[in-house]
Design a protein around this motif. Structure first.
Motif, PDB file in Angstrom:
ATOM      1  N   CYS A 131      -6.727   3.391  -3.027  1.00 47.13           N
ATOM      2  CA  CYS A 131      -5.776   4.182  -3.823  1.00 47.13           C
ATOM      3  C   CYS A 131      -5.010   5.173  -2.955  1.00 47.13           C
ATOM      4  O   CYS A 131      -5.470   5.583  -1.888  1.00 47.13           O
ATOM      5  N   ALA A 132      -3.833   5.514  -3.412  1.00 47.49           N
ATOM      6  CA  ALA A 132      -2.971   6.536  -2.797  1.00 47.49           C
ATOM      7  C   ALA A 132      -1.746   6.650  -3.690  1.00 47.49           C
ATOM      8  O   ALA A 132      -1.612   5.887  -4.663  1.00 47.49           O
ATOM      9  N   ARG A 133      -0.857   7.571  -3.342  1.00 46.87           N
ATOM     10  CA  ARG A 133       0.378   7.681  -4.126  1.00 46.87           C
ATOM     11  C   ARG A 133       1.340   6.564  -3.724  1.00 46.87           C
ATOM     12  O   ARG A 133       1.941   5.918  -4.554  1.00 46.87           O
ATOM     13  N   ASP A 134       1.444   6.297  -2.430  1.00 48.54           N
ATOM     14  CA  ASP A 134       2.359   5.259  -1.957  1.00 48.54           C
ATOM     15  C   ASP A 134       1.656   3.897  -2.025  1.00 48.54           C
ATOM     16  O   ASP A 134       1.190   3.355  -1.020  1.00 48.54           O
ATOM     17  N   VAL A 135       1.618   3.346  -3.259  1.00 48.08           N
ATOM     18  CA  VAL A 135       0.835   2.122  -3.463  1.00 48.08           C
ATOM     19  C   VAL A 135       1.495   0.918  -2.778  1.00 48.08           C
ATOM     20  O   VAL A 135       0.832  -0.076  -2.448  1.00 48.08           O
ATOM     21  N   GLY A 136       2.821   1.025  -2.533  1.00 46.60           N
ATOM     22  CA  GLY A 136       3.536  -0.075  -1.870  1.00 46.60           C
ATOM     23  C   GLY A 136       2.910  -0.401  -0.514  1.00 46.60           C
ATOM     24  O   GLY A 136       2.785  -1.574  -0.138  1.00 46.60           O
TER      25      GLY A 136
ATOM     26  N   PRO B 135      -4.815  -2.805  -4.738  1.00 44.88           N
ATOM     27  CA  PRO B 135      -4.086  -1.532  -4.643  1.00 44.88           C
ATOM     28  C   PRO B 135      -4.105  -0.779  -5.971  1.00 44.88           C
ATOM     29  O   PRO B 135      -4.031  -1.389  -7.032  1.00 44.88           O
ATOM     30  N   PHE B 136      -4.233   0.542  -5.902  1.00 43.33           N
ATOM     31  CA  PHE B 136      -4.212   1.345  -7.124  1.00 43.33           C
ATOM     32  C   PHE B 136      -3.435   2.625  -6.858  1.00 43.33           C
ATOM     33  O   PHE B 136      -3.758   3.361  -5.923  1.00 43.33           O
TER      34      PHE B 136
ATOM     35  N   ALA C 267      -5.813   5.168   1.019  1.00 55.34           N
ATOM     36  CA  ALA C 267      -5.871   3.889   1.757  1.00 55.34           C
ATOM     37  C   ALA C 267      -4.485   3.409   2.182  1.00 55.34           C
ATOM     38  O   ALA C 267      -4.353   2.307   2.701  1.00 55.34           O
ATOM     39  N   SER C 268      -3.450   4.236   1.992  1.00 58.08           N
ATOM     40  CA  SER C 268      -2.095   3.745   2.296  1.00 58.08           C
ATOM     41  C   SER C 268      -1.808   3.715   3.794  1.00 58.08           C
ATOM     42  O   SER C 268      -1.072   2.849   4.267  1.00 58.08           O
ATOM     43  N   VAL C 269      -2.361   4.670   4.523  1.00 57.59           N
ATOM     44  CA  VAL C 269      -2.108   4.749   5.976  1.00 57.59           C
ATOM     45  C   VAL C 269      -3.367   5.284   6.665  1.00 57.59           C
ATOM     46  O   VAL C 269      -4.358   5.624   6.010  1.00 57.59           O
ATOM     47  N   GLY C 270      -3.315   5.364   7.980  1.00 56.36           N
ATOM     48  CA  GLY C 270      -4.330   6.079   8.757  1.00 56.36           C
ATOM     49  C   GLY C 270      -5.739   5.530   8.616  1.00 56.36           C
ATOM     50  O   GLY C 270      -5.954   4.313   8.528  1.00 56.36           O
TER      51      GLY C 270
END
Ligand SMILES: NC(=O)c1ccc[n+]([C@@H]2O[C@H](COP(=O)([O-])OP(=O)(O)OC[C@H]3O[C@@H](n4cnc5c(N)ncnc54)[C@H](OP(=O)(O)O)[C@@H]3O)[C@@H](O)[C@H]2O)c1
Length: 453
Positions: free
Chosen positions: A36-41, A61-62, A14-17
């Motif tokens: 969720c994603a790795r780049d939670v920022g 965010p997770f 959910a971070s981009v795209g």
């Protein structure tokens, strides 16, 4: 979407795209979305934007690396503790590395497999268990597939990616069958976009941005919000039942239904209908090739007249109407017309029912005709669109007519499971017509939720 307000959706990647667009759209519609994603920022930033926009839902965010099962399991445990569980699971995270089969890196293949296939399967399993333990019977698992999950394009860089997406096709159908065997009404759907303008291509070709830019320049790509609209379409309840002509008028609907008598097995009747439309209404902007029928005439013993009748209506009538509709659009410079063919799941799979084999062949032809039409329209450089809608059993007169000489089957035809309704197909047509002009929904396949095979 009303019934989903306040309920919990997990959106992976959910971070981009596409994932970011889906998450924001579901929050806008009032859902509690765990993104969720790795780049939670980046998700935190989106959450703040949702809040300041005053959206009724909330984005939580997770941080999760989906290649690590322990992180996925910890995320589901946290969702259980903080939000009870998951009602909707959108397996969106996915990626491609340009690693051909003849010389690609194993580590890149593993990474694609881990995210696109294994993480999706783990999330689907955990989401189902979460629904089951709370007796959630109307949950939904949506897998973000791709056109590459249905067709192998001649691009070596994408072959392994394509294999992971073929796996998603198989997993979604397998999941649907397992859910049916569990007698739940939880649904499984895959959405298969073509090229979408996101970070996907620049990540794919991260060492040659010009290649990524070239792909986007070659086609007018879809936007992430277009795929988010497909997600909300899939999640939303069907609208009201389509009314007939007289009811249209008395209901005060703003449009008008003009009845026209036409036997589609007679070309001269079709041509005079198009001539009358031209004279009275200028021409056709949308053509919905819906008429179709089946006769129970197996290949080993069936009547030729029954086969001919199916061919005349299902294939030839549809093709003549398509040609005339296109010519009508062309002579009036209509560039945004739409031709929709009502196909069937029988246009994609041969079921073990001898009575349906010839009918199935006519619907396989509709699949080929719709794609052929799309290609011819592209060659003409028009933006007229072609779509096929493929429902399974719909509660209409169709099966009753099919089995009119077999009262036993006729009496049982709708008893095995709750079939689709005509209004569900109407809903699909409205969705297809309302997609923005640059989006062509090529195919909508619809199954009854309770259907086993
Ligand atoms: N764009 C297209 O043309 C297109 C076409 C058809 C299908 N699709 C499919 O649509 C889905 C979304 O693609 P997109 O276009 O939105 O791509 P994108 O812009 O590159 O986004 C990919 C998302 O996946 C996440 N992700 C990747 N690896 C991850 C990992 N190990 N753990 C957690 N999250 C991870 C990324 O988050 P982080 O990097 O922050 O972790 C990011 O949020 C994919 O399944 C893709 O195959 C895309």
């Amino acid at each position: 979407m009303e019934r989903w307000r306040g309920r919990v959706a997990l959106v992976t990647g959910a971070s981009v795209g596409i994932g970011a667009a889906v998450a924001v759209e579901l929050v806008r519609l009032g859902m509690k979305v765990v993104g969720c994603a790795r780049d939670v920022g980046k998700i935190q930033k989106l959450a703040a934007e949702c809040q300041s926009a005053g959206h009724p839902g909330v984005l939580v965010p997770f941080k999760c690396d989906l290649t690590k099962e322990e992180e996925i399991l910890a995320m589901f445990a946290a969702i259980k503790e903080q939000h009870k569980g998951v009602d909707v699971c959108i397996n969106n995270a996915g990626l491609a590395h340009p690693e051909a089969l003849l010389n690609g890196k194993t580590s890149a293949w593993k990474n694609m497999w881990d995210v696109n296939v294994l993480a999706l399967s783990i999330c689907a399993r955990e989401a189902y268990q979460s629904m089951k333990e709370r007796n959630v019977d109307d949950g939904h698992i949506i897998n973000m597939n791709s056109l590459c999950g249905h067709q192998v394009f001649s691009l070596a860089d994408a072959h392994f990616y394509s294999a992971t997406k073929y796996a998603v096709t198989a997993l979604t159908e397998g999941l649907r069958q397992e859910l049916r065997a569990e007698n739940t009404h939880i649904r499984a759907t895959c959405i298969s976009p073509g090229v979408v303008e996101t970070e996907f291509m620049s990540r794919f070709y991260n060492d040659s941005p010009e290649k990524a830019a070239g792909i986007y320049a070659a086609v007018k790509p879809m936007k992430a919000i277009d795929v988010a609209s497909a997600v909300t379409y899939v999640l939303s309840a069907p609208p009201h039942v389509q009314k007939l002509a007289a009811e249209c008028q008395s209901a005060g609907h703003p449009g008008v239904l003009v009845p026209f008598k036409c036997d589609l097995t007679k070309e001269e009747e079709i041509l005079s209908m198009f001539a009358a439309i031209k004279e009275q209404h200028k021409g056709v902007d949308v053509c919905i090739n819906n008429a179709g029928l089946a006769h129970p005439e197996p290949l080993l013993s069936g009547k030729t007249s029954g086969w001919k009748n199916m061919m005349d209506v299902n294939i030839l009538g549809l093709s003549i109407c398509t040609r005339e509709a296109y010519q009508s659009m062309k002579e009036r410079n209509v560039d945004d017309g739409h031709i929709i063919n009502i196909n069937s799941v029988c246009g994609h799979h041969v079921m073990p029912h001898a009575d349906l084999h010839f009918y199935t062949a006519t619907k396989f032809a509709v699949t080929a005709l719709t794609e052929g039409l799309r290609q011819e329209l592209r060659a003409e450089n028009t933006h007229i669109r072609a779509t096929s809608i493929s429902p399974s059993l719909v509660k209409t007169e169709f099966p009753l007519r099919l089995y009119s000489n077999n009262p036993d089957i006729k009496a049982r035809v709708f008893s095995a499971y709750k079939p689709l309704e005509a209004k569900d197909v109407v809903n699909a047509i409205i969705y297809v017509l309302s997609a923005p002009p640059h989006v062509q929904i090529g195919e909508v396949q619809m199954l009854a939720t309770e259907q086993k095979s």
